[in-house]
Motif scaffolding. Structure first.
Motif, PDB file in Angstrom:
ATOM      1  N   ARG A 144       0.824  -1.220   0.000  1.00 17.31           N
ATOM      2  CA  ARG A 144       0.000   0.000   0.000  1.00 17.31           C
ATOM      3  C   ARG A 144       0.855   1.266   0.000  1.00 17.31           C
ATOM      4  NH1 ARG A 144      -2.714  -3.930   2.535  1.00 17.31           N
ATOM      5  NH2 ARG A 144      -4.945  -4.181   2.088  1.00 17.31           N
ATOM      6  N   TYR A 147       1.458   2.400  -3.435  1.00 14.67           N
ATOM      7  CA  TYR A 147       0.289   2.997  -4.071  1.00 14.67           C
ATOM      8  C   TYR A 147       0.130   4.468  -3.683  1.00 14.67           C
ATOM      9  CZ  TYR A 147      -2.010  -1.036  -6.256  1.00 14.67           C
ATOM     10  OH  TYR A 147      -2.336  -2.092  -7.084  1.00 14.67           O
ATOM     11  N   TYR A 218      -2.054 -10.576  -2.220  1.00 20.56           N
ATOM     12  CA  TYR A 218      -1.568  -9.979  -3.452  1.00 20.56           C
ATOM     13  C   TYR A 218      -0.237 -10.570  -3.894  1.00 20.56           C
ATOM     14  CZ  TYR A 218      -5.046  -6.480  -2.152  1.00 20.56           C
ATOM     15  OH  TYR A 218      -6.207  -5.859  -1.786  1.00 20.56           O
ATOM     16  N   ASP A 224       2.206  -4.648 -12.197  1.00 21.47           N
ATOM     17  CA  ASP A 224       0.935  -5.372 -12.174  1.00 21.47           C
ATOM     18  C   ASP A 224       0.768  -6.119 -10.853  1.00 21.47           C
ATOM     19  OD1 ASP A 224       0.347  -4.521 -14.751  1.00 21.47           O
ATOM     20  OD2 ASP A 224       1.245  -6.300 -15.682  1.00 21.47           O
ATOM     21  N   THR A 246      -8.730  -3.943  -3.019  1.00 15.93           N
ATOM     22  CA  THR A 246      -7.515  -3.617  -3.770  1.00 15.93           C
ATOM     23  C   THR A 246      -6.601  -2.853  -2.812  1.00 15.93           C
ATOM     24  OG1 THR A 246      -7.998  -1.373  -4.584  1.00 15.93           O
ATOM     25  CG2 THR A 246      -9.030  -3.211  -5.769  1.00 15.93           C
ATOM     26  N   SER A 248      -5.597   0.004  -3.019  1.00 13.21           N
ATOM     27  CA  SER A 248      -5.998   1.413  -2.921  1.00 13.21           C
ATOM     28  C   SER A 248      -7.432   1.577  -2.432  1.00 13.21           C
ATOM     29  CB  SER A 248      -5.841   2.095  -4.289  1.00 13.21           C
ATOM     30  OG  SER A 248      -6.600   1.422  -5.280  1.00 13.21           O
ATOM     31  N   VAL A 251     -13.495  -1.865  -4.440  1.00 15.19           N
ATOM     32  CA  VAL A 251     -14.133  -1.505  -5.706  1.00 15.19           C
ATOM     33  C   VAL A 251     -15.253  -2.494  -5.999  1.00 15.19           C
ATOM     34  CG1 VAL A 251     -12.059  -0.443  -6.686  1.00 15.19           C
ATOM     35  CG2 VAL A 251     -12.486  -2.876  -7.066  1.00 15.19           C
ATOM     36  N   LEU A 267      -8.476  -5.034 -14.193  1.00 12.34           N
ATOM     37  CA  LEU A 267      -8.874  -3.688 -13.782  1.00 12.34           C
ATOM     38  C   LEU A 267      -7.758  -2.739 -14.212  1.00 12.34           C
ATOM     39  CD1 LEU A 267     -10.344  -4.322 -10.207  1.00 12.34           C
ATOM     40  CD2 LEU A 267     -11.443  -4.545 -12.442  1.00 12.34           C
ATOM     41  N   LYS A 268      -7.956  -2.093 -15.336  1.00 11.40           N
ATOM     42  CA  LYS A 268      -6.912  -1.265 -15.938  1.00 11.40           C
ATOM     43  C   LYS A 268      -6.523  -0.104 -15.020  1.00 11.40           C
ATOM     44  CE  LYS A 268      -5.718   1.221 -20.175  1.00 11.40           C
ATOM     45  NZ  LYS A 268      -6.199   1.680 -21.512  1.00 11.40           N
ATOM     46  N   ARG A 270      -5.273  -0.132 -12.107  1.00 10.34           N
ATOM     47  CA  ARG A 270      -5.435  -0.350 -10.665  1.00 10.34           C
ATOM     48  C   ARG A 270      -4.213  -1.021 -10.043  1.00 10.34           C
ATOM     49  NH1 ARG A 270      -9.623   1.820  -7.426  1.00 10.34           N
ATOM     50  NH2 ARG A 270     -11.392   2.255  -8.786  1.00 10.34           N
ATOM     51  N   ASP A 279      -1.691  -2.752 -13.959  1.00 11.24           N
ATOM     52  CA  ASP A 279      -3.079  -3.218 -13.894  1.00 11.24           C
ATOM     53  C   ASP A 279      -3.241  -4.161 -12.705  1.00 11.24           C
ATOM     54  OD1 ASP A 279      -3.676  -1.844 -16.271  1.00 11.24           O
ATOM     55  OD2 ASP A 279      -3.015  -3.538 -17.487  1.00 11.24           O
ATOM     56  N   LEU A 280      -4.486  -4.277 -12.234  1.00 10.16           N
ATOM     57  CA  LEU A 280      -4.829  -5.237 -11.192  1.00 10.16           C
ATOM     58  C   LEU A 280      -5.614  -6.365 -11.851  1.00 10.16           C
ATOM     59  CD1 LEU A 280      -5.020  -6.061  -8.170  1.00 10.16           C
ATOM     60  CD2 LEU A 280      -7.149  -4.757  -8.068  1.00 10.16           C
TER      61      LEU A 280
END
Length: 317
Positions: A144, A147, A218, A224, A246, A248, A251, A267-268, A270, A279-280
């Motif tokens: 995190r 991010y 994660y 990515d 996520t 961040s 969602v 998820l572009k 993310r 991306d995520l």
């Protein structure tokens, strides 16, 4: 992996002083140098001696090795804990790929990235002005933090010797700004925080190599990020809008109807921020409710009767 007892290689006690380590190395180097030795295994023994001295003859690597070796017990398969070297401060620029070819897998795994200063790397600095050495350390941060960016306090350990040549570790703390969007393996440069210069020259820099803490959810690949997302059988079959975590924040994600386990949803943007951002990827994982009540078992029995589904049909069974 086999644990290497470098003290045993040099015929020394673990409390040996710097002078004793150097004396033993020189004695063994004369004995096993391939140009003069008549021993059948002289070349192999010389490599072992050089490797042992590359660690024990270096203040920083010896301190790190002593701490790691304290966890080893004879007869065990040795495996260093994840991020065992986080926080150790090393000076110098490390070993080249050519140098590493002369050392064992054990050495390469422990010191291949952060190794500092080679055996026989030269004498002390002369009287002329000289910029201080750059220092390197590995730090471990939360995903995190990459991010959002964040001010953090990191604790580093630096090796020191006392008047009798005994090695110990001293801890100190630094305030560091984690940059938003930093990737694993990148460095944070702290100007002037490395070794002191001589003759009035500037101090070296301290480079902090960033790694991410192991996370149960994660997985990171460059910028990515991957997450296994559990969904119910009816969410996968009928489609649904579900909440997903996520790094961040939460969602809403649309699960397409007739999804199977292993389906990847992208998820572009993310992933870890950057230019471009990563991306995520959500990897769907169908989670089955337990058949632990009469009602649940009746529902499963009804599905077996009504749906008559054979997931192995494509396999010819």
């Amino acid at each position: 992996m086999e644990f290497k007892d470098y003290y045993q290689v040099l015929g020394l006690d673990k409390n040996a002083s710097e002078a004793e380590i150097k004396k033993s190395y020189r004695k063994l180097a004369r004995k096993y140098h391939p140009d003069v030795s008549k021993e059948a295994d002289a070349e192999l023994r010389m490599k072992e001696v050089n490797e042992a001295y590359a660690v024990l003859g270096d203040l920083e690597k010896r301190a790190a090795y002593d701490q790691l070796g304290g966890r080893y017990r004879d007869g065990q398969e040795f495996q260093p804990p994840p991020n065992w070297d986080a926080g150790f401060e090393f000076s110098g620029a490390g070993f080249s790929a050519a140098d590493m070819g002369d050392f064992s897998e054990f050495f390469a795994n422990l010191f291949g990235q952060a190794a500092a200063g080679q055996a026989g790397r030269g004498g002390r600095a002369g009287p002329r002005p000289r910029r201080g050495e750059d220092h390197h350390a590995k730090i471990v941060i939360d995903l995190r933090d990459a991010y959002q960016g964040a001010p953090r306090t990191v604790t580093l350990r630096a090796a020191r010797t006392d008047a009798e040549g005994r090695v110990s570790m001293q801890e100190y703390s630094l305030s560091v700004q984690i940059p938003k969007g930093i990737k694993e393996g990148q460095h944070i440069r702290l100007a002037g925080q490395g070794g002191p210069g001589s003759g009035g020259s500037a101090a070296g820099d301290l480079f902090l190599e960033v790694h991410f803490k192991q996370d149960p959810h994660y997985r990171v690949d460059g910028r990515d990020v991957y997450l296994s997302l559990p969904v119910t059988p009816w969410e996968a079959a009928l489609g649904a809008s579900v909440e997903a975590p996520t790094p961040s924040g939460k969602v809403q994600v649309k699960i397409p109807a007739n999804s199977q386990s292993g389906r990847k949803l992208r998820l572009k943007g993310r992933g870890i921020p950057g230019e471009p951002a990563g991306d995520l990827y959500l990897l769907l994982e169908i989670a089955l409710p337990p058949a632990d009540t009469d009602k649940a078992r009746q529902l499963y029995e009804m599905m077996a009767r009504e749906m008559a589904f054979n997931p192995r049909l494509a396999m010819g069974v």
